[in-house]
Design a protein around this motif. Sequence first.
Motif, PDB file in Angstrom:
ATOM      1  N   PHE A 254      -4.366  11.639   9.842  1.00 37.41           N
ATOM      2  CA  PHE A 254      -4.050  10.237  10.131  1.00 37.41           C
ATOM      3  C   PHE A 254      -5.071   9.279   9.529  1.00 37.41           C
ATOM      4  CE2 PHE A 254      -4.674   6.492  12.880  1.00 37.41           C
ATOM      5  CZ  PHE A 254      -3.443   5.891  12.727  1.00 37.41           C
ATOM      6  N   ASN A 255      -6.361   9.589   9.680  1.00 36.84           N
ATOM      7  CA  ASN A 255      -7.393   8.620   9.344  1.00 36.84           C
ATOM      8  C   ASN A 255      -7.680   8.508   7.848  1.00 36.84           C
ATOM      9  OD1 ASN A 255      -8.771   7.328  11.853  1.00 36.84           O
ATOM     10  ND2 ASN A 255      -8.405   9.443  12.444  1.00 36.84           N
ATOM     11  N   ILE A 256      -7.573   9.611   7.097  1.00 34.81           N
ATOM     12  CA  ILE A 256      -7.853   9.529   5.664  1.00 34.81           C
ATOM     13  C   ILE A 256      -6.853   8.608   4.957  1.00 34.81           C
ATOM     14  CG2 ILE A 256      -7.874  10.841   3.509  1.00 34.81           C
ATOM     15  CD1 ILE A 256      -9.195  13.130   5.025  1.00 34.81           C
ATOM     16  N   PRO A 257      -5.514   8.788   5.145  1.00 32.09           N
ATOM     17  CA  PRO A 257      -4.580   7.823   4.529  1.00 32.09           C
ATOM     18  C   PRO A 257      -4.744   6.410   5.082  1.00 32.09           C
ATOM     19  CG  PRO A 257      -3.419   9.822   5.183  1.00 32.09           C
ATOM     20  CD  PRO A 257      -4.778   9.885   5.801  1.00 32.09           C
ATOM     21  N   ALA A 258      -5.081   6.286   6.394  1.00 28.19           N
ATOM     22  CA  ALA A 258      -5.241   4.953   6.986  1.00 28.19           C
ATOM     23  C   ALA A 258      -6.397   4.202   6.349  1.00 28.19           C
ATOM     24  CB  ALA A 258      -5.462   5.077   8.492  1.00 28.19           C
ATOM     25  N   VAL A 259      -7.552   4.874   6.221  1.00 29.75           N
ATOM     26  CA  VAL A 259      -8.717   4.218   5.626  1.00 29.75           C
ATOM     27  C   VAL A 259      -8.466   3.911   4.157  1.00 29.75           C
ATOM     28  CG1 VAL A 259     -11.141   4.549   5.001  1.00 29.75           C
ATOM     29  CG2 VAL A 259     -10.337   5.223   7.264  1.00 29.75           C
ATOM     30  N   PHE A 260      -7.849   4.856   3.436  1.00 28.72           N
ATOM     31  CA  PHE A 260      -7.591   4.638   2.014  1.00 28.72           C
ATOM     32  C   PHE A 260      -6.625   3.479   1.808  1.00 28.72           C
ATOM     33  CE2 PHE A 260      -5.517   5.512  -2.068  1.00 28.72           C
ATOM     34  CZ  PHE A 260      -6.632   5.660  -2.884  1.00 28.72           C
ATOM     35  N   THR A 261      -5.573   3.409   2.632  1.00 25.07           N
ATOM     36  CA  THR A 261      -4.607   2.313   2.529  1.00 25.07           C
ATOM     37  C   THR A 261      -5.265   0.974   2.832  1.00 25.07           C
ATOM     38  OG1 THR A 261      -2.801   3.798   3.181  1.00 25.07           O
ATOM     39  CG2 THR A 261      -2.402   1.436   3.379  1.00 25.07           C
ATOM     40  N   PHE A 262      -6.094   0.951   3.887  1.00 23.41           N
ATOM     41  CA  PHE A 262      -6.791  -0.285   4.254  1.00 23.41           C
ATOM     42  C   PHE A 262      -7.697  -0.761   3.117  1.00 23.41           C
ATOM     43  CE2 PHE A 262     -10.656  -2.248   6.039  1.00 23.41           C
ATOM     44  CZ  PHE A 262     -10.092  -3.357   6.647  1.00 23.41           C
ATOM     45  N   LEU A 263      -8.451   0.162   2.507  1.00 19.49           N
ATOM     46  CA  LEU A 263      -9.367  -0.210   1.432  1.00 19.49           C
ATOM     47  C   LEU A 263      -8.617  -0.684   0.184  1.00 19.49           C
ATOM     48  CD1 LEU A 263     -12.050   2.617   1.730  1.00 19.49           C
ATOM     49  CD2 LEU A 263     -12.245   0.239   2.477  1.00 19.49           C
ATOM     50  N   THR A 264      -7.514   0.000  -0.144  1.00 22.15           N
ATOM     51  CA  THR A 264      -6.761  -0.412  -1.344  1.00 22.15           C
ATOM     52  C   THR A 264      -6.098  -1.762  -1.153  1.00 22.15           C
ATOM     53  OG1 THR A 264      -4.845   0.884  -0.583  1.00 22.15           O
ATOM     54  CG2 THR A 264      -6.351   1.940  -2.149  1.00 22.15           C
ATOM     55  N   GLN A 265      -5.626  -2.048   0.067  1.00 21.15           N
ATOM     56  CA  GLN A 265      -5.004  -3.341   0.324  1.00 21.15           C
ATOM     57  C   GLN A 265      -6.014  -4.482   0.260  1.00 21.15           C
ATOM     58  OE1 GLN A 265      -2.989  -2.870   4.076  1.00 21.15           O
ATOM     59  NE2 GLN A 265      -1.111  -2.126   3.126  1.00 21.15           N
ATOM     60  N   ARG A 266      -7.233  -4.205   0.747  1.00 22.72           N
ATOM     61  CA  ARG A 266      -8.245  -5.247   0.794  1.00 22.72           C
ATOM     62  C   ARG A 266      -8.965  -5.433  -0.538  1.00 22.72           C
ATOM     63  NH1 ARG A 266      -7.796  -8.841   5.003  1.00 22.72           N
ATOM     64  NH2 ARG A 266      -6.796  -7.704   6.699  1.00 22.72           N
ATOM     65  N   PHE A 267      -9.231  -4.320  -1.232  1.00 21.42           N
ATOM     66  CA  PHE A 267     -10.106  -4.396  -2.396  1.00 21.42           C
ATOM     67  C   PHE A 267      -9.472  -3.873  -3.682  1.00 21.42           C
ATOM     68  CE2 PHE A 267     -12.711  -3.550   1.442  1.00 21.42           C
ATOM     69  CZ  PHE A 267     -13.323  -4.804   1.548  1.00 21.42           C
ATOM     70  N   HIS A 269      -7.179  -4.801  -5.769  1.00 18.41           N
ATOM     71  CA  HIS A 269      -6.276  -5.813  -6.322  1.00 18.41           C
ATOM     72  C   HIS A 269      -5.820  -5.473  -7.741  1.00 18.41           C
ATOM     73  CE1 HIS A 269      -7.182  -8.237  -2.843  1.00 18.41           C
ATOM     74  NE2 HIS A 269      -8.473  -8.218  -3.118  1.00 18.41           N
ATOM     75  N   ASN A 270      -6.559  -4.628  -8.429  1.00 20.48           N
ATOM     76  CA  ASN A 270      -6.191  -4.274  -9.801  1.00 20.48           C
ATOM     77  C   ASN A 270      -5.247  -3.073  -9.876  1.00 20.48           C
ATOM     78  OD1 ASN A 270      -7.820  -6.320 -10.891  1.00 20.48           O
ATOM     79  ND2 ASN A 270      -9.647  -5.014 -10.781  1.00 20.48           N
ATOM     80  N   MET A 271      -4.954  -2.466  -8.726  1.00 18.07           N
ATOM     81  CA  MET A 271      -4.049  -1.324  -8.720  1.00 18.07           C
ATOM     82  C   MET A 271      -2.608  -1.798  -8.877  1.00 18.07           C
ATOM     83  SD  MET A 271      -5.701   1.018  -5.672  1.00 18.07           S
ATOM     84  CE  MET A 271      -4.456   2.286  -5.888  1.00 18.07           C
ATOM     85  N   LEU A 273       1.299  -2.444  -8.229  1.00 15.03           N
ATOM     86  CA  LEU A 273       1.969  -2.711  -6.957  1.00 15.03           C
ATOM     87  C   LEU A 273       2.648  -1.470  -6.408  1.00 15.03           C
ATOM     88  CD1 LEU A 273       2.906  -4.695  -4.789  1.00 15.03           C
ATOM     89  CD2 LEU A 273       4.827  -5.315  -6.275  1.00 15.03           C
ATOM     90  N   HIS A 274       3.281  -0.680  -7.276  1.00 18.19           N
ATOM     91  CA  HIS A 274       4.003   0.492  -6.767  1.00 18.19           C
ATOM     92  C   HIS A 274       3.059   1.525  -6.152  1.00 18.19           C
ATOM     93  CE1 HIS A 274       3.074   1.788 -10.964  1.00 18.19           C
ATOM     94  NE2 HIS A 274       2.927   2.966 -10.399  1.00 18.19           N
ATOM     95  N   VAL A 275       1.792   1.551  -6.587  1.00 17.46           N
ATOM     96  CA  VAL A 275       0.813   2.460  -5.979  1.00 17.46           C
ATOM     97  C   VAL A 275       0.508   2.011  -4.551  1.00 17.46           C
ATOM     98  CG1 VAL A 275      -1.546   3.362  -6.118  1.00 17.46           C
ATOM     99  CG2 VAL A 275      -0.182   3.093  -8.204  1.00 17.46           C
ATOM    100  N   HIS A 276       0.330   0.704  -4.346  1.00 16.17           N
ATOM    101  CA  HIS A 276       0.110   0.168  -2.999  1.00 16.17           C
ATOM    102  C   HIS A 276       1.270   0.530  -2.077  1.00 16.17           C
ATOM    103  CE1 HIS A 276      -3.513  -2.336  -3.489  1.00 16.17           C
ATOM    104  NE2 HIS A 276      -3.089  -2.576  -4.720  1.00 16.17           N
ATOM    105  N   ILE A 277       2.494   0.345  -2.578  1.00 20.33           N
ATOM    106  CA  ILE A 277       3.676   0.588  -1.742  1.00 20.33           C
ATOM    107  C   ILE A 277       3.814   2.070  -1.408  1.00 20.33           C
ATOM    108  CG2 ILE A 277       6.189   0.397  -1.652  1.00 20.33           C
ATOM    109  CD1 ILE A 277       5.919  -2.044  -3.507  1.00 20.33           C
ATOM    110  N   LEU A 278       3.612   2.925  -2.398  1.00 17.56           N
ATOM    111  CA  LEU A 278       3.701   4.363  -2.144  1.00 17.56           C
ATOM    112  C   LEU A 278       2.636   4.820  -1.153  1.00 17.56           C
ATOM    113  CD1 LEU A 278       4.464   5.687  -5.740  1.00 17.56           C
ATOM    114  CD2 LEU A 278       6.011   5.722  -3.774  1.00 17.56           C
TER     115      LEU A 278
END
Length: 315
Positions: A254-267, A269-271, A273-278
């Motif tokens: 639970f926590n590894i995807p949660a932390v990774f998703t939180f960090l990618t959403q916040r920081f 920005h160069n990734m 869009l489809h990577v963020h959504i996936l």
Amino acid sequence: MSDSNRTNFINPSTFILLGIPGLESAHVWISIPFCAIYAVALLGNFTILFIVKREPSLHGPMYYFLCMLAVTDLVLSTSTLPKTLSIFWFNSREISFSGCLTQMFFIHSLSVMESGYCAAMAFDRYVAICDPLRHSTILTNAVIAKIGLAVMWRSIMFILPYPLLARRWPYCRTNIIPATHCKLMSVVSLACADIRISNYYSFFVAISVLCLDVFVIAVSYTQILRAIFRLPTKDARLKTFGTCSSHFCAILTFNIPAVFTFLTQRFGHNMPLHVHILMANVYLLVPPMLNPIIYGVRTKQIRHSLVQLFTPRKN
């Protein structure tokens, strides 16, 4: 923009979910693993609930918390997957304004709830291993119910401002959301107003929940490891650690995807869009699928009950 067009978007009746922009041609293919994950999540979590209800020997704190986690996983995956699959299969992209805010509330509140139940299960393992003689007197059914309700009410009270804040903003730009589901930032980013309150509050909730639950989990497992390393033999240490290994794996799931998703959403920005959504979908779908598998494989009592369930009885 003319006044008439601006008025039409102040309170949009519907939002349009685009799915995964840039991968529209692959929507049908992407839906296959998504559908498989959802089917496994439904089957696995309903199986956990059925086995725990059926076996009186499993009527204990660890399994009660596991049932709470299973119900949370079922509702969490069901709040997003059916709509996502309807986008992929039928191009059904419209969602009502109220439906979008409702989905937003369920996604965020159930995520906070899942984190809370992971922390509660860590505390249960701490008491069971570090103070086994008092386990049944500390974690009575009444205490378990109070912990479960406290986790639920914490989630509701933290997340209820999300849809309330989102509803108060005027939406005069567009009603198109480039995602498969409604999350707070996806919705309020469409508002033509200063949304810093929503940004600050969502950041406060994320940090508060993460810090509190990670603190409880870290303290519990630090004490558990200290107790394990004090055991006299290697076999005893392995056996004791095995009793909480399934829960530790579920925490990481639970926590590894949660932390990774939180960090990618916040920081991040160069990734793309489809990577963020996936990644957002992985965070919501993979833990509900893996949790029952982890507990079914790693927990001897559940594994034994499952074998008995599918083994024909001899006359």
